[in-house]
Write a protein that holds these residues in place. Structure first.
Motif, PDB file in Angstrom:
ATOM      1  N   TYR A  55       0.874  -1.171   0.000  1.00 43.12           N
ATOM      2  CA  TYR A  55       0.000   0.000   0.000  1.00 43.12           C
ATOM      3  C   TYR A  55       0.907   1.215   0.000  1.00 43.12           C
ATOM      4  N   ILE A  56       0.608   2.201  -0.877  1.00 44.87           N
ATOM      5  CA  ILE A  56       1.470   3.374  -0.977  1.00 44.87           C
ATOM      6  C   ILE A  56       0.632   4.623  -1.240  1.00 44.87           C
ATOM      7  N   THR A  57       1.073   5.731  -0.658  1.00 42.60           N
ATOM      8  CA  THR A  57       0.360   6.993  -0.825  1.00 42.60           C
ATOM      9  C   THR A  57       0.435   7.449  -2.284  1.00 42.60           C
ATOM     10  N   PRO A  58      -0.522   8.297  -2.690  1.00 39.99           N
ATOM     11  CA  PRO A  58      -0.578   8.707  -4.095  1.00 39.99           C
ATOM     12  C   PRO A  58       0.490   9.727  -4.472  1.00 39.99           C
ATOM     13  N   SER A  59       0.694   9.852  -5.764  1.00 38.80           N
ATOM     14  CA  SER A  59       1.631  10.827  -6.307  1.00 38.80           C
ATOM     15  C   SER A  59       1.003  12.209  -6.269  1.00 38.80           C
ATOM     16  N   GLY A  60       1.807  13.194  -5.850  1.00 36.31           N
ATOM     17  CA  GLY A  60       1.341  14.576  -5.849  1.00 36.31           C
ATOM     18  C   GLY A  60       0.174  14.808  -4.904  1.00 36.31           C
ATOM     19  N   GLY A  61      -0.459  15.948  -5.065  1.00 34.90           N
ATOM     20  CA  GLY A  61      -1.613  16.281  -4.244  1.00 34.90           C
ATOM     21  C   GLY A  61      -1.224  16.717  -2.843  1.00 34.90           C
ATOM     22  N   ASP A  62      -2.165  17.275  -2.151  1.00 37.85           N
ATOM     23  CA  ASP A  62      -1.967  17.768  -0.791  1.00 37.85           C
ATOM     24  C   ASP A  62      -1.978  16.596   0.176  1.00 37.85           C
ATOM     25  N   LYS A  63      -0.853  16.358   0.859  1.00 43.65           N
ATOM     26  CA  LYS A  63      -0.726  15.214   1.767  1.00 43.65           C
ATOM     27  C   LYS A  63      -1.680  15.316   2.951  1.00 43.65           C
ATOM     28  N   ALA A  64      -2.149  16.512   3.277  1.00 46.28           N
ATOM     29  CA  ALA A  64      -3.087  16.671   4.380  1.00 46.28           C
ATOM     30  C   ALA A  64      -4.499  16.248   3.985  1.00 46.28           C
ATOM     31  N   LEU A  65      -4.733  16.061   2.688  1.00 49.86           N
ATOM     32  CA  LEU A  65      -6.075  15.740   2.208  1.00 49.86           C
ATOM     33  C   LEU A  65      -6.201  14.335   1.624  1.00 49.86           C
ATOM     34  N   VAL A  66      -5.204  13.489   1.809  1.00 44.40           N
ATOM     35  CA  VAL A  66      -5.251  12.129   1.271  1.00 44.40           C
ATOM     36  C   VAL A  66      -6.318  11.328   2.016  1.00 44.40           C
ATOM     37  N   SER A  67      -7.162  10.647   1.254  1.00 41.35           N
ATOM     38  CA  SER A  67      -8.183   9.782   1.852  1.00 41.35           C
ATOM     39  C   SER A  67      -7.782   8.323   1.642  1.00 41.35           C
ATOM     40  N   PRO A  68      -8.357   7.406   2.410  1.00 36.91           N
ATOM     41  CA  PRO A  68      -8.013   5.995   2.236  1.00 36.91           C
ATOM     42  C   PRO A  68      -8.203   5.493   0.801  1.00 36.91           C
ATOM     43  N   SER A  69      -9.212   5.989   0.103  1.00 31.70           N
ATOM     44  CA  SER A  69      -9.444   5.527  -1.271  1.00 31.70           C
ATOM     45  C   SER A  69      -8.366   6.016  -2.242  1.00 31.70           C
ATOM     46  N   ASP A  70      -7.580   7.043  -1.839  1.00 33.93           N
ATOM     47  CA  ASP A  70      -6.490   7.554  -2.678  1.00 33.93           C
ATOM     48  C   ASP A  70      -5.260   6.655  -2.636  1.00 33.93           C
ATOM     49  N   VAL A  71      -5.155   5.823  -1.621  1.00 31.00           N
ATOM     50  CA  VAL A  71      -3.977   4.966  -1.433  1.00 31.00           C
ATOM     51  C   VAL A  71      -4.007   3.838  -2.459  1.00 31.00           C
ATOM     52  N   ALA A  72      -2.912   3.679  -3.196  1.00 26.34           N
ATOM     53  CA  ALA A  72      -2.815   2.629  -4.220  1.00 26.34           C
ATOM     54  C   ALA A  72      -2.320   1.340  -3.571  1.00 26.34           C
ATOM     55  N   LEU A  73      -2.685   0.218  -4.180  1.00 28.69           N
ATOM     56  CA  LEU A  73      -2.183  -1.066  -3.693  1.00 28.69           C
ATOM     57  C   LEU A  73      -1.680  -1.902  -4.845  1.00 28.69           C
ATOM     58  N   CYS A  74      -0.715  -2.749  -4.525  1.00 28.03           N
ATOM     59  CA  CYS A  74      -0.109  -3.628  -5.525  1.00 28.03           C
ATOM     60  C   CYS A  74       0.048  -5.002  -4.888  1.00 28.03           C
ATOM     61  N   LYS A  75      -0.506  -6.018  -5.532  1.00 27.69           N
ATOM     62  CA  LYS A  75      -0.442  -7.370  -4.997  1.00 27.69           C
ATOM     63  C   LYS A  75       0.931  -7.987  -5.251  1.00 27.69           C
ATOM     64  N   PRO A  76       1.325  -8.958  -4.425  1.00 29.71           N
ATOM     65  CA  PRO A  76       2.644  -9.589  -4.581  1.00 29.71           C
ATOM     66  C   PRO A  76       2.857 -10.154  -5.990  1.00 29.71           C
ATOM     67  N   GLY A  77       4.068  -9.959  -6.509  1.00 32.79           N
ATOM     68  CA  GLY A  77       4.418 -10.475  -7.824  1.00 32.79           C
ATOM     69  C   GLY A  77       3.906  -9.650  -8.986  1.00 32.79           C
TER      70      GLY A  77
END
Length: 142
Positions: A44-66
């Motif tokens: 799980y990783i925070t999104p590129s750019g944007g205001d870090k004070a306004l990041v919501s859980p749905s903005d967080v990207a995820l990448c499955k193993p492999g």
């Protein structure tokens, strides 16, 4: 009732810690990024750019193993390769922070503007492939 952050789902946990980092001036509005790997190996990783004070859980990207394919409403931090390199080099690592604190930015600018480097210190990351120290990089440019 306050719930401990350790019981939050991964996306909410990242948002919690990102808000704390921002509140304590350890990252800038658009700088820095944070990631974690859960028990199933999902990144799980925070999104590129944007205001870090306004990041919501749905903005967080995820990448499955492999996989190198990210899921989410926003693009992952462009530094995601740095994070995956750290996780590859350190199997015991479960979270990675790349912060842009105002103090460290000022320090970096001072070094770039001729501050005597013998009076400064530097932390190298030998466990991360492809990283070289500022002095080695400077020597290569000369």
């Amino acid at each position: 009732a306050h719930i401990s952050e350790k019981y939050l789902p991964p996306r909410e946990r990242l948002v919690y810690w990102l808000a704390r980092l921002y509140k304590h001036h350890l990252t800038t509005t658009t700088g820095g990024n944070l990631s974690l790997i859960d028990d199933d190996g999902v990144l799980y990783i925070t999104p590129s750019g944007g205001d870090k004070a306004l990041v919501s859980p749905s903005d967080v990207a995820l990448c499955k193993p492999g996989s190198n394919v990210f899921e989410g409403t926003k693009q992952p931090s462009m530094e995601w390769r740095l994070h995956t390199s750290a996780y590859s080099a350190r199997k015991d690592c479960r979270a990675c922070l790349h912060a842009h604190s105002v103090a460290l930015i000022a320090f970096s600018l001072a070094m770039d503007n001729g501050l005597d480097s013998t009076r400064c210190f530097q932390i190298d990351h030998p466990g991360i492939p492809g990283k070289s120290s500022r002095n080695e990089t400077k020597k290569k440019r000369e």
